[in-house]
Each structure stands twice: as structure tokens, then as C-alpha cells.
Write an enzyme that holds these catalytic residues in place. Structure first.
Site, PDB file in Angstrom:
ATOM      1  CD  GLU A 295      -2.931  -1.153   0.174  1.00 21.74           C
ATOM      2  OE1 GLU A 295      -3.026  -0.161  -0.579  1.00 21.74           O
ATOM      3  OE2 GLU A 295      -3.635  -2.170   0.051  1.00 21.74           O
ATOM      4  N   GLY A 296       0.335   2.277  -0.670  1.00 19.62           N
ATOM      5  CA  GLY A 296       1.046   3.545  -0.780  1.00 19.62           C
ATOM      6  C   GLY A 296       0.833   4.450   0.430  1.00 19.62           C
TER       7      GLY A 296
ATOM      8  CB  THR B 145      -5.208   7.526  -1.803  1.00 18.35           C
ATOM      9  OG1 THR B 145      -3.909   7.065  -2.156  1.00 18.35           O
ATOM     10  CG2 THR B 145      -6.183   6.372  -1.835  1.00 18.35           C
TER      11      THR B 145
HETATM   12  N1  LIG Z   1       6.369  13.957  -5.396  1.00 16.35           N
HETATM   13  C1  LIG Z   1       5.251  13.368  -5.849  1.00 16.35           C
HETATM   14  N2  LIG Z   1       5.080  12.051  -5.673  1.00 16.35           N
HETATM   15  C2  LIG Z   1       3.940  11.494  -6.136  1.00 16.35           C
HETATM   16  C3  LIG Z   1       2.949  12.240  -6.810  1.00 16.35           C
HETATM   17  N3  LIG Z   1       1.960  11.406  -7.150  1.00 16.35           N
HETATM   18  C4  LIG Z   1       2.305  10.192  -6.705  1.00 16.35           C
HETATM   19  N4  LIG Z   1       3.499  10.227  -6.077  1.00 16.35           N
HETATM   20  C5  LIG Z   1       4.219   9.127  -5.414  1.00 16.35           C
HETATM   21  O1  LIG Z   1       3.526   7.941  -5.646  1.00 16.35           O
HETATM   22  C6  LIG Z   1       2.826   7.533  -4.469  1.00 16.35           C
HETATM   23  C7  LIG Z   1       1.409   7.186  -4.878  1.00 16.35           C
HETATM   24  O2  LIG Z   1       0.871   6.306  -3.989  1.00 16.35           O
HETATM   25  P1  LIG Z   1      -0.353   6.668  -3.048  1.00 16.35           P
HETATM   26  O3  LIG Z   1       0.122   7.612  -2.020  1.00 16.35           O
HETATM   27  O4  LIG Z   1      -0.890   5.370  -2.619  1.00 16.35           O
HETATM   28  O5  LIG Z   1      -1.449   7.384  -3.956  1.00 16.35           O
HETATM   29  P2  LIG Z   1      -2.289   6.713  -5.162  1.00 16.35           P
HETATM   30  O6  LIG Z   1      -1.582   5.461  -5.558  1.00 16.35           O
HETATM   31  O7  LIG Z   1      -2.279   7.768  -6.205  1.00 16.35           O
HETATM   32  O8  LIG Z   1      -3.650   6.419  -4.645  1.00 16.35           O
HETATM   33  C8  LIG Z   1       2.884   8.702  -3.519  1.00 16.35           C
HETATM   34  O9  LIG Z   1       2.817   8.336  -2.182  1.00 16.35           O
HETATM   35  C9  LIG Z   1       4.195   9.350  -3.906  1.00 16.35           C
HETATM   36  O10 LIG Z   1       5.275   8.668  -3.329  1.00 16.35           O
HETATM   37  C10 LIG Z   1       3.179  13.641  -6.990  1.00 16.35           C
HETATM   38  O11 LIG Z   1       2.371  14.369  -7.533  1.00 16.35           O
HETATM   39  N5  LIG Z   1       4.340  14.140  -6.499  1.00 16.35           N
HETATM   40 MG   LIG Z   2      -1.694   3.720  -4.024  1.00 14.14          MG
END
Ligand SMILES: Nc1nc2c(ncn2[C@@H]2O[C@H](COP(=O)(O)OP(=O)(O)O)[C@@H](O)[C@H]2O)c(=O)[nH]1
Ligand SMILES: [Mg+2]
Length: 435
Positions: free
Chosen positions: A61-62, A394
């Protein structure tokens, strides 16, 4: 005379027993850490030692789903504290799938790197894992209950739980002495005394009686805490938890500096001055936001995971240009996980408008890691006059919540990029703040 002496004796004995009871409970000095301060505590109740709740989330999970799981667990901690003192031990951050920056060690990261702990503590008592280890004086977790769903899935949703055999490989292994070992956030010396799998279907607080009556260890850990579902999604309690998750000041400051320097955006002019969250209750529309369109352009794994629901870079640019025109704005702030080539391509579709991305210095990256940089992106995007997020991300949801807290009009918050072939796509759900 005799009876009076006897009475004195009995009173002395009772007093000694009481003292002893307190001493037995206070086997480490952790009670001291949770005194509320002041000397006016005159009421004597039964001395209860503090217990600790630790949790973890599915490794895949992120970051932003993990934030949601934290909120569910805080609901449980609040409920537990109605019965006896429980402190939430914050699981160190690390080994996240998306944190890929080379040359950075991204494990054992304390919550204070990302969040303002005093703000969290105004909601529930929390401590960092390292503080827990220090207080405990021994790298031990007493009981681990690995949450899992019931085997064979379910046809009817009902709250139930049961200690059963483990469905999958859990990664927990027992040594000859009976201790359990696991990754434990990278702390190799940590071990658990007891381990079991707990099949679970229920809200977060459904586990409360089990913790109170069926466990006795000082520290109980619940891996796979995403199994616990929200007791009341979107209610006052949800938003209290959410509001308490104030980003660390050092990250907000970096974001604010960027807003000032590149985006002509200050809190005073934009109506986004932050107050202590317990006192902050802004009406929708009171926040104006900086003179830029903020977007979250989720790429990378989402190109596959949400295939068909994301625009092309050109398509995204087209949608942004429409908003720039509608709101008479000239600047765009892009929060994105896209590699620089993709960002450059996106930028190339704009002729007149200026397109910005936050690029961290080496120092910022080393100090605050990928997680900190992502938060800075969220912070800047959250302060825009108009925000567009990515479908079912998210990361975008958390930005929208931030805007609800800051007091933006819904029109400017709950927007998403549409795929190229459906410019009239469904808007994201509007989870409005309630106090
Ligand atoms: N710096 C930055 N990192 C991002 C961005 N979008 C996604 N990420 C990275 O990718 C992860 C995406 O996972 P999550 O937090 O689970 O969000 P989701 O997967 O979009 O629902 C983030 O936690 C960041 O580490 C962004 O706009 N900027
Ligand atoms: Mg995610």
C-alpha cells in the site's frame, strides 16, 4: 485503644498494598511520560498501566492509503481510552513501493519527518516507535495479531472475528526459544513473544473487546490494519482525525516559500492562514487560493492500474488550459510522479502560460526523502485557486481533504482529469468536511 491501633495497622497495610500495586504496574517509567501535568490529581482510582497499540499495513500500500488506515486506528485508540490508557505507537515509514529515489535510505523514518506530532497528539496519544523502544527498555512486542480476511471470502457482511490458522505466508517466523521474528520496520533486534492470525470482518472498534479482554501484553501489534474498516467514514470523528494530521512545519515552510517565490501566493492574500486545527473552522469559499491552477497528474503505475481513466499528456494540458481561461489565470503548478521527459512534454503544450514543478534541492531530498517531497507537492497543489486531481488517486483525495480544511469552494476542489475520449466524465465524490 486496641481497636484504634488495629485500625491504624490495617490502614497502613492497605496503603502499603496500594503502593506496591502502583509499583508493580509501573515496572518501567513509561507512566511518567503520560502524566497530564499539574499536581492537582487528587482523585485515586485503580492504577492502570499504559498499554501500547502498534499496527502495520500491507507492504504494497502507498503512503496516502496508509494515512487513511492511521485514521481508522485512531478511532479504535479513542474507544480504548474510554476504558484504560492506551497509547498508539506510530509505525516507522519505510520500504514503500513508490519511494524509488536512488541513494536514499528510506527506512525507519519517524512520523515527525512528515507530520506535526503535537497536532496528532491533540487527537490521540501517540509516540514514535523509537520512543516506545526506549520506554520499554527491551525491543519486545508482546502480542501480534495478524489480521486477515475469512477464508473463502464472504457473501454476507457481518462483524465477526476468530483466531484461525494463517491463510497466507505472513513472513513471521519463530525461533527455537519461541520468539517471533519479522522485518519489524527494519529493527532487527525487535521480537514478539506471541503471534497468531486473526480472521476479521468488521469496523475498527469491533476489535476493542478483544484487545481489552483477550490480550494482556503491554504492547499489542496489529499487522494488516487496513483490514479494519472505518467506523463512520466522513463523520465528525473522521474529520477530527483528518484535521489532526497536520503536515510537519518544515515541509509546509518549503511549500510556502515556493508559493511565494514562483506562484505569487501567500496565506494572507489567499485566505489560507493556518490556525491550530482544534480552533480552525472555516466556511466553504473563505479560502481563495493562490493565482494558479494546481493539478495532480498521476502517472507511473497508474497508467496501467487506471488504464482508460487517465488523459494523455496533451489531453490533460487541454483541460488545464480551459480552466486557466475560465479563471483568468496564467500559472500552473504540477504535482506529479511523472519522469522529467513526461513533464517536459506536458509543459510544451503551453505557449503563453507558465508551468511549474517543485524540484527539491539535494539537501531537502536527503532530509525529507521522497515522502517529504510528495507532501510538499500536495501542500502547494492544495493552495491553488482551482484544483484538478487524478481519477481514484488517494494522493488526490488527500489534497481535496486539505482544501476542505482550508475552506475552499467545492467547485474548485472536486475535479478530476477526464480521459481523452470522454470529456464529460463523472466528477469525483464530494466528501465535504463536517465539524
Ligand atoms: N512527489 C510526488 N510524488 C507522487 C505524486 N503522485 C504520486 N506520487 C508518489 O507515488 C505515491 C502514490 O501512492 P499513493 O500515495 O498510494 O497514492 P495513489 O496510488 O495515487 O492512490 C505517492 O505516495 C508518492 O510517493 C506527486 O504528484 N508528487
Ligand atoms: Mg496507491
Amino acid at each position: 485503644m486496641e481497636t484504634k491501633e488495629a485500625r491504624v495497622l490495617i490502614i497502613t497495610i492497605i496503603a502499603k498494598i496500594l503502593c506496591l500495586a502502583v509499583l508493580v504496574h509501573a515496572d518501567t517509567d513509561d507512566e511518567i511520560a503520560y502524566q497530564t501535568g499539574g499536581t492537582e490529581t487528587t482523585k485515586f482510582g485503580q492504577a492502570k498501566s499504559v498499554r501500547y497499540l502498534l499496527y502495520d499495513v500491507n507492504p504494497g500500500e502507498g503512503f496516502n492509503l496508509r494515512r487513511d488506515v492511521y485514521m481508522r486506528v485512531t478511532t479504535l485508540v479513542q474507544e480504548l481510552n474510554k476504558e484504560e490508557p492506551w497509547v498508539l505507537v506510530l509505525p516507522p515509514w519505510g520500504r514503500l513501493y513508490h519511494w524509488k529515489s536512488p541513494d536514499l535510505e528510506q527506512i525507519k523514518i519517524p512520523w515527525s519527518t512528515f507530520f506535526d506530532l503535537p497536532s496528532l497528539r491533540q487527537h490521540v496519544p501517540v509516540i514514535e516507535f523509537e520512543e516506545y523502544l526506549k520506554l520499554r527498555g527491551e525491543p519486545v512486542i508482546d502480542e501480534v495479531y495478524y489480521l486477515q480476511s475469512f477464508k473463502g471470502g464472504w457473501t454476507k457482511w457481518e462483524e465477526k472475528m476468530n483466531i484461525t490458522e494463517c491463510n497466507d505466508r505472513t513472513g513471521y517466523v519463530q525461533d527455537e526459544e519461541g520468539s517471533w521474528h519479522h522485518w519489524f520496520f527494519g529493527y532487527e533486534e525487535v521480537y514478539a513473544k506471541k503471534f497468531a492470525c486473526l480472521s476479521y470482518m468488521g469496523h475498527a472498534t469491533f476489535i476493542k473487546p478483544f484487545l481489552l479482554k483477550n490480550t494482556t501484553g503491554r504492547c499489542v501489534m496489529l499487522p494488516r490494519a487496513e483490514t479494519l474498516i472505518h467506523d463512520h467514514f466522513g463523520d465528525t470523528g473522521y474529520w477530527r482525525a483528518r484535521r489532526s494530521m497536520v503536515f510537519a512545519k518544515h515541509l509546509r515552510d518549503i511549500g510556502d516559500k515556493f508559493r511565494r517565490e514562483f506562484l505569487d501566493s501567500t496565506d494572507e492574500e489567499d485566505g489560507t492562514v493556518l490556525k491550530d486545527w482544534t480552533d480552525m473552522q472555516r466556511k466553504h469559499g473563505e479560502a481563495l487560493g493562490g493565482p494558479y491552477v494546481g493539478i495532480h497528474l498521476r502517472r507511473m503505475d497508474y497508467l496501467y492500474a487506471r488504464e482508460g481513466n487517465l488523459p494523455s499528456l496533451k489531453g490533460a494540458a487541454k483541460q488545464v488550459k480551459k480552466i486557466l481561461q475560465k479563471y483568468a489565470l496564467e500559472k500552473v503548478f504540477v504535482a506529479t510522479d511523472a519522469p522529467s521527459e513526461e513533464f517536459e512534454e506536458f509543459k510544451s503544450y503551453f505557449k503563453k502560460s507558465k508551468v511549474y514543478r517543485f524540484i527539491p534541492s539535494k539537501e531537502i531530498k536527503e532530509k525529507y526523502k521522497d515522502g517529504g517531497v510528495a507532501i510538499i507537492d500536495q501542500w502547494i497543489a492544495a493552495h491553488s485557486r482551482y484544483f484538478i486531481g487524478s481519477y481514484e488517486s488517494t494522493f488526490s483525495f488527500r489534497i481535496q481533504e486539505e482544501r476542505e480544511i482550508l475552506g475552499f469552494d467545492h467547485e474548485t476542489t472536486f475535479n478530476r482529469f477526464c480521459p481523452d475520449d470522454n470529456s464529460d466524465c463523472e466528477r469525483p465524490s464530494q466528501w465535504k468536511i463536517v465539524y
